[in-house]
Design a protein around this motif. Structure first.
Motif, PDB file in Angstrom:
ATOM      1  N   LYS A  51       0.819  -1.209   0.000  1.00 49.65           N
ATOM      2  CA  LYS A  51       0.000   0.000   0.000  1.00 49.65           C
ATOM      3  C   LYS A  51       0.857   1.264   0.000  1.00 49.65           C
ATOM      4  CE  LYS A  51      -1.812  -1.198   3.944  1.00 49.65           C
ATOM      5  NZ  LYS A  51      -1.110  -2.438   4.258  1.00 49.65           N
ATOM      6  N   SER A  52       1.785   1.339   0.949  1.00 51.00           N
ATOM      7  CA  SER A  52       2.611   2.548   1.038  1.00 51.00           C
ATOM      8  C   SER A  52       3.463   2.707  -0.205  1.00 51.00           C
ATOM      9  CB  SER A  52       3.505   2.487   2.275  1.00 51.00           C
ATOM     10  OG  SER A  52       2.724   2.385   3.431  1.00 51.00           O
ATOM     11  N   THR A  53       3.925   1.586  -0.740  1.00 52.05           N
ATOM     12  CA  THR A  53       4.746   1.666  -1.947  1.00 52.05           C
ATOM     13  C   THR A  53       3.940   2.252  -3.103  1.00 52.05           C
ATOM     14  OG1 THR A  53       5.945  -0.275  -1.174  1.00 52.05           O
ATOM     15  CG2 THR A  53       6.216   0.318  -3.478  1.00 52.05           C
ATOM     16  N   LEU A  54       2.701   1.822  -3.244  1.00 48.78           N
ATOM     17  CA  LEU A  54       1.857   2.361  -4.318  1.00 48.78           C
ATOM     18  C   LEU A  54       1.686   3.870  -4.151  1.00 48.78           C
ATOM     19  CD1 LEU A  54       0.057   1.995  -6.772  1.00 48.78           C
ATOM     20  CD2 LEU A  54      -1.833   1.412  -5.258  1.00 48.78           C
ATOM     21  N   LEU A 409      11.532  -2.746   5.794  1.00 45.78           N
ATOM     22  CA  LEU A 409      10.268  -3.442   6.054  1.00 45.78           C
ATOM     23  C   LEU A 409       9.111  -2.451   6.027  1.00 45.78           C
ATOM     24  CD1 LEU A 409      12.025  -5.809   6.771  1.00 45.78           C
ATOM     25  CD2 LEU A 409      10.653  -6.178   8.810  1.00 45.78           C
ATOM     26  N   SER A 410       7.917  -2.944   5.794  1.00 45.49           N
ATOM     27  CA  SER A 410       6.751  -2.069   5.844  1.00 45.49           C
ATOM     28  C   SER A 410       6.500  -1.658   7.295  1.00 45.49           C
ATOM     29  CB  SER A 410       5.534  -2.790   5.278  1.00 45.49           C
ATOM     30  OG  SER A 410       5.016  -3.675   6.237  1.00 45.49           O
ATOM     31  N   GLY A 411       5.752  -0.562   7.456  1.00 50.23           N
ATOM     32  CA  GLY A 411       5.519   0.000   8.787  1.00 50.23           C
ATOM     33  C   GLY A 411       5.009  -1.022   9.792  1.00 50.23           C
ATOM     34  N   GLY A 412       4.018  -1.787   9.404  1.00 51.13           N
ATOM     35  CA  GLY A 412       3.416  -2.745  10.319  1.00 51.13           C
ATOM     36  C   GLY A 412       4.388  -3.850  10.697  1.00 51.13           C
ATOM     37  N   ASN A 413       5.220  -4.255   9.750  1.00 52.51           N
ATOM     38  CA  ASN A 413       6.173  -5.317  10.051  1.00 52.51           C
ATOM     39  C   ASN A 413       7.289  -4.834  10.972  1.00 52.51           C
ATOM     40  OD1 ASN A 413       5.315  -7.800   8.701  1.00 52.51           O
ATOM     41  ND2 ASN A 413       5.399  -6.551   6.860  1.00 52.51           N
TER      42      ASN A 413
HETATM   43  N1  LIG Z   1      12.550   1.269   0.480  1.00 48.68           N
HETATM   44  C1  LIG Z   1      12.376  -0.050   0.426  1.00 48.68           C
HETATM   45  N2  LIG Z   1      13.401  -0.878   0.163  1.00 48.68           N
HETATM   46  C2  LIG Z   1      13.228  -2.205   0.110  1.00 48.68           C
HETATM   47  N3  LIG Z   1      12.053  -2.827   0.289  1.00 48.68           N
HETATM   48  C3  LIG Z   1      10.978  -2.071   0.546  1.00 48.68           C
HETATM   49  C4  LIG Z   1      11.079  -0.646   0.627  1.00 48.68           C
HETATM   50  N4  LIG Z   1       9.860  -0.145   0.904  1.00 48.68           N
HETATM   51  C5  LIG Z   1       9.035  -1.215   0.997  1.00 48.68           C
HETATM   52  N5  LIG Z   1       9.691  -2.376   0.774  1.00 48.68           N
HETATM   53  C6  LIG Z   1       9.104  -3.713   0.756  1.00 48.68           C
HETATM   54  O1  LIG Z   1       7.972  -3.667  -0.092  1.00 48.68           O
HETATM   55  C7  LIG Z   1       6.889  -4.415   0.456  1.00 48.68           C
HETATM   56  C8  LIG Z   1       5.661  -3.549   0.564  1.00 48.68           C
HETATM   57  O2  LIG Z   1       5.848  -2.588   1.594  1.00 48.68           O
HETATM   58  P1  LIG Z   1       4.825  -1.442   1.923  1.00 48.68           P
HETATM   59  O3  LIG Z   1       5.513  -0.499   2.832  1.00 48.68           O
HETATM   60  O4  LIG Z   1       4.274  -0.896   0.669  1.00 48.68           O
HETATM   61  O5  LIG Z   1       3.690  -2.228   2.712  1.00 48.68           O
HETATM   62  P2  LIG Z   1       2.320  -1.706   3.333  1.00 48.68           P
HETATM   63  O6  LIG Z   1       1.232  -2.347   2.575  1.00 48.68           O
HETATM   64  O7  LIG Z   1       2.321  -0.231   3.395  1.00 48.68           O
HETATM   65  O8  LIG Z   1       2.357  -2.340   4.788  1.00 48.68           O
HETATM   66  P3  LIG Z   1       1.978  -1.737   6.248  1.00 48.68           P
HETATM   67  O9  LIG Z   1       0.553  -1.984   6.460  1.00 48.68           O
HETATM   68  O10 LIG Z   1       2.784  -2.578   7.171  1.00 48.68           O
HETATM   69  O11 LIG Z   1       2.384  -0.307   6.257  1.00 48.68           O
HETATM   70  C9  LIG Z   1       7.378  -4.957   1.773  1.00 48.68           C
HETATM   71  O12 LIG Z   1       7.753  -6.291   1.579  1.00 48.68           O
HETATM   72  C10 LIG Z   1       8.595  -4.138   2.107  1.00 48.68           C
HETATM   73  O13 LIG Z   1       9.530  -4.887   2.817  1.00 48.68           O
END
Ligand SMILES: Nc1ncnc2c1ncn2[C@@H]1O[C@H](COP(=O)(O)OP(=O)(O)OP(=O)(O)O)[C@@H](O)[C@H]1O
Ligand SMILES: [Mg+2]
Lengths: 513, 328
Positions: A51-54, A409-413
């Motif tokens: 999600k955050s990546t998008l 890692l993502s925030g939650g992880n």
């Molecule tokens: N800057 C980065 N470098 C390497 N890997 C990343 C980076 N940012 C995110 N990831 C990886 O991309 C994946 C998606 O992460 P993302 O932060 O988008 O998750 P999320 O859906 O926002 O989760 P959460 O609910 O925990 O915030 C994860 O496996 C994370 O480890």
């Protein structure tokens, strides 16, 4: 999956076939996302779903590997946050994204300060800041440093900033994670107003209640792939959850009816705080915690919840009362002393000061244990690996790679790893301040299960939470705070969300059990 | 209202006033405009360089090339005027262009190659010093009627003191520096980057452009300091001003700017410069003390201020939790 209505009307923001890999590992794969003007769109998924990546790709923080983005049907490709802002996209990222060394007003207007004759017009900036914050019911000194405010207020300031600079699109990544119910209500009122004005809003959250309250549409991601996009009114909650998890969720709740009515039946208390308090912080209180017991602490923000935790853990020094462990008096005058007595504390602000970004997941998990053992007795790397792997498995930390620097890692992880850090020390008493904020619904259940198991092995737990369902689900007893005093203690049959609400409001039967 | 972040500045100011008072008690002459005028002139080049250094440190960086750039500029200017007969103004302009571009280059390397400022500017330090040797290893004296006119220009104070052109340049640089830091978007961006570069980026601060501009500014001011130094000594020498960057850093830190960036005031650096000048003047008046005492006192002051800053940070961190909850 999308309603294929190819009218000339262009969507406000549209992303097609977005792909992104980090170090060769795909985080997003062929993801489509469509946001209409005047719509509140929830973006959902488990921790690490992408999600955050998008969001970061749509707003110019990350460069995408594949895909196209359209704004009003025109292809755009923001290369920086500044560029996204000029396009009318305002964002509050999941990371705390304000500057502590600047004042509130400076934060609100950074990069777009009102100017007269080329000079920043501080007076106008101050006045506009005040009006801006009034919308959120914040009457604060806008010339004070941001660092003097709580996380919740900072969050509101960040939101106010993003709302103010988003002409067309507002993106909020877990905006409500540190807000209490009242503040969330205020925020939602503002969001509804913006929706009326035609702004498209993307909101990421792990609170499904909030999704059903505010969102018009949801888009669900799982493991970096699009699961689907639906209208919320046509989507039952259980279907939504299985869209997110790809499986059914097992619920756990404690059966308070089956529990002994009076707490005295649970054996002798092992940790006792008597007449414990500190002037100006928390009024003196008595707290007995038995081995294996989970004591919940409820109350509104500012009622003294976190202060109670600070006192118990020695961050604030009590100026009255005594603490006893197994009948022996102890002096908990500092966090070091607390740790020496095998206390653990997972504070609310772990987002900002919990993780050591460049260290690996395994190192982050081992940190507190190492501190407890002293730096002369290093944990062997094989032991560290074992610990990390077992917690990565039991808390479902993803990706399951103990050597990866935790900042990736993502925030939650990240949050799960911090929790693991304290669980590893096998504390006698663990104090958790808002343990499941920002953690997805699947992991939430896992963590509650884990807490259950640890308690059955004799660990005592104090849980501070503003989610009453969570408290009633895990706690044997709940202490209710109001105005920095312990006003009620609920257990057994009294322990219901309604009971807690009534006690907070001061209308229930508030005699201590 | 005194912000906690301005506390180091206020402390420095208080220390300066008290120290000056004590000096005057012992040597009433130190109050004369003559002494003050000399103090400003003697420290003009250092002050100018320290303004650039303040911006760099506010942004969380460091610039070790300052002393070498000053030396290069002074030799360059002296040779241009002395050996090639170029008009001083043309020589000044050329020197400023070179030093500014040099700063730009270092800023770009820091930002786009992600090399720490310490490393980049250390390399810059050797490079500029080497370039100065290439131009000339001798001390090159300069005489030019235009320069004599410049040096002859001053404002006379009552009491016989002189505010020289060199001192005026420094005062103008400080005044402009204060305005730029506190009243322009560029200044705000400098503080933002120094506070937390990731957050600044997520808030839309143009981190790249700002970083380059910060080091360009420091380069420009080092060049200007070099010109002032050339005028002050009427010569250019490639071995001069070794370690001036450290004096500038000391002035910045004593002036209350945090070495970690994001907190500090240009005006604080001014007081830092005055304090250093005061110590030197006292030693001259005393007559028996070795000039190395300047360094010793500066060293002690630095220790005191760094401890003070740490204490303030520690204290405000600790108070934070409590205060936050009271706000609610
Ligand atoms: N800057 C980065 N470098 C390497 N890997 C990343 C980076 N940012 C995110 N990831 C990886 O991309 C994946 C998606 O992460 P993302 O932060 O988008 O998750 P999320 O859906 O926002 O989760 P959460 O609910 O925990 O915030 C994860 O496996 C994370 O480890
Ligand atoms: Mg996220």
């Amino acid at each position: 999956m999308r309603d294929e209505d190819m009218s000339v009307q262009h969507a406000l923001l549209e992303a097609r076939g977005i792909g992104k890999s980090f170090f060769g590992i795909p985080a997003l794969d062929e993801v489509d996302f469509t946001l209409q003007g005047g719509e509140i769109h929830a973006l959902l998924g488990e921790n690490g779903a992408g999600k955050s990546t998008l969001i970061k790709i749509l707003t110019g923080v990350y460069r995408r590997d594949r895909g196209t983005i359209y704004l009003h049907g025109n292809e755009v490709s923001p290369d920086s946050v500044a560029e996204a802002q000029t396009l009318g996209i305002g964002t509050v990222y999941q990371e705390v994204n304000l500057l502590e060394n600047l004042t509130v007003a400076e934060n609100l207007f950074l990069g777009r300060q009102p100017r007269r004759f080329g000079m920043i017009d501080r007076r106008t900036m101050r006045d506009r800041s005040k009006t801006l914050l009034q919308r959120y019911g914040l009457n604060i000194d806008v010339d004070a440093l941001l660092s003097s405010f709580s996380v919740a207020i900072r969050q509101l300031i960040a939101i106010a900033r993003a709302v103010d600079l988003s002409g067309k699109v507002l993106v909020l990544d877990e905006p409500t994670a540190s807000l209490d119910a009242h503040e969330v209500k205020g925020l939602f009122t503002v969001l509804r107003q913006l929706r009326e004005e035609g702004v498209g809003i993307v909101i990421i959250t792990h609170f499904l209640d909030q999704v059903y309250e505010i969102a018009d549409r949801v888009t669900v991601l799982r493991n970096g792939r699009l699961v689907g996009s639906r209208t919320i009114s046509e989507l039952p909650r259980l279907d939504l959850i299985s869209m997110m998890l790809g499986r059914e969720l097992q619920h756990i709740t404690r059966d308070h009816q089956a529990e002994p009515e009076t707490v005295d039946d649970r054996g002798a208390p092992s940790i006792q705080f008597q007449n414990y308090g500190k002037k100006g912080s928390v009024a003196p209180f008595d707290l007995d915690i038995r081995p294996g017991e989970v004591v919940g602490i409820a109350g509104l923000l500012g009622s003294g919840r976190s202060e109670t935790a600070f006192l118990l853990f020695g961050i604030d020094r009590a100026d009255s009362g005594t603490a006893t462990i197994d009948g022996e008096q102890v002096a908990i005058t500092s966090p070091e002393a607390a740790i020496a007595n095998r206390f653990g504390f997972c504070p609310e602000e772990r987002k900002t000061d919990g993780i050591v970004g460049d260290l690996s997941v395994a190192d982050n998990i081992a940190l507190a244990l190492q501190a407890q053992r002293g730096w002369m007795r290093l944990i062997s790397s094989s032991h560290k690996r074992e610990l990390a792997d077992s917690f990565i498995k039991s808390l479902d930390i993803r990706p399951a790679d103990r050597e990866r620097p935790i900042k990736f890692l993502s925030g939650g992880n990240q949050q799960k790893a911090i929790l693991a850090r304290w669980l590893v020390t096998e504390p006698r008493l663990l104090i958790l301040d808002e343990p499941t904020r920002g953690i997805d619904i699947g992991a939430h259940a896992e963590i509650l299960k884990m807490i259950e198991r640890l308690c059955s092995e004799g660990m005592s737990l104090v849980v501070i939470s503003s989610e009453l369902e969570e408290l009633t689900a895990v706690a044997h007893r709940v202490i209710v705070l109001s105005d920095r005093r312990h006003v009620a203690e609920l257990s057994g049959r009294q322990l219901t969300t309604d009971g807690i609400i009534r006690a907070i409001a001061g209308t229930g039967e508030t005699e201590a059990a | 209202m005194i912000h906690a972040r301005n506390l180091p500045f206020v402390t420095t100011l208080a220390i300066f006033v008290i120290a000056y008072g004590l000096c005057v008690l012992q040597f009433p002459n130190m109050l004369s405009t003559r002494v003050i005028g000399n103090l400003l002139t003697d420290n003009a080049f250092l002050g100018i360089a320290a303004v650039g250094m303040t911006f760099v440190i506010l942004s969380g960086g460091i610039d070790l090339s300052v002393g070498s750039v000053i030396a290069f500029t002074s030799v360059f200017v002296a040779v241009m005027i002395g050996s090639f007969g170029v008009h001083p103004l043309t020589a000044f302009l050329a020197a400023l262009v070179i030093s500014t571009l040099f700063g730009c280059l270092m800023g770009a390397m820091i930002r786009y190659l992600l090399i720490p400022p310490f490393v980049v500017t250390l390399a810059g330090m050797f490079l500029a010093r080497g370039a100065a040797y290439l131009v000339s290893t001798q001390s090159v004296p300069i005489t030019h009627e235009f320069i004599d006119t410049m040096l002859g220009f001053y404002i006379r104070f009552p009491g016989g003191g002189r505010l020289t052109l060199l001192a005026m340049v420094m005062l103008v640089v400080f005044a402009v520096g204060i305005v730029v830091a506190s009243r322009t978007r560029f200044g705000a961006n400098v503080y933002a980057i120094g506070g937390n570069i990731q957050s600044a980026e997520l808030m839309g601060v143009p981190v790249g452009a700002t970083t380059i501009r910060i080091y360009a500014l420091s380069g420009f001011l080092s060049g200007l300091a070099g010109i002032v130094y050339t005028l002050y000594t009427s010569s250019g020498y490639s071995l001069a001003t070794v370690g001036v960057e450290l004096d500038a850093i000391a002035a910045v830190v004593i002036g209350g700017t945090l070495l970690t960036g994001g907190v500090g005031l240009i005006a604080g650096t001014f007081v830092g410069i005055l304090l250093q000048g005061l110590i030197q003047t006292y030693i001259v008046f005393d007559g028996t003390l070795s000039s190395w005492w300047t360094k010793i006192v500066i060293g002690i002051l630095l220790f005191v201020f760094i401890v003070l800053q740490r204490t303030i940070i520690w204290y405000s961190d600790r108070r934070l939790a409590v205060r936050q909850l009271k706000e609610v």
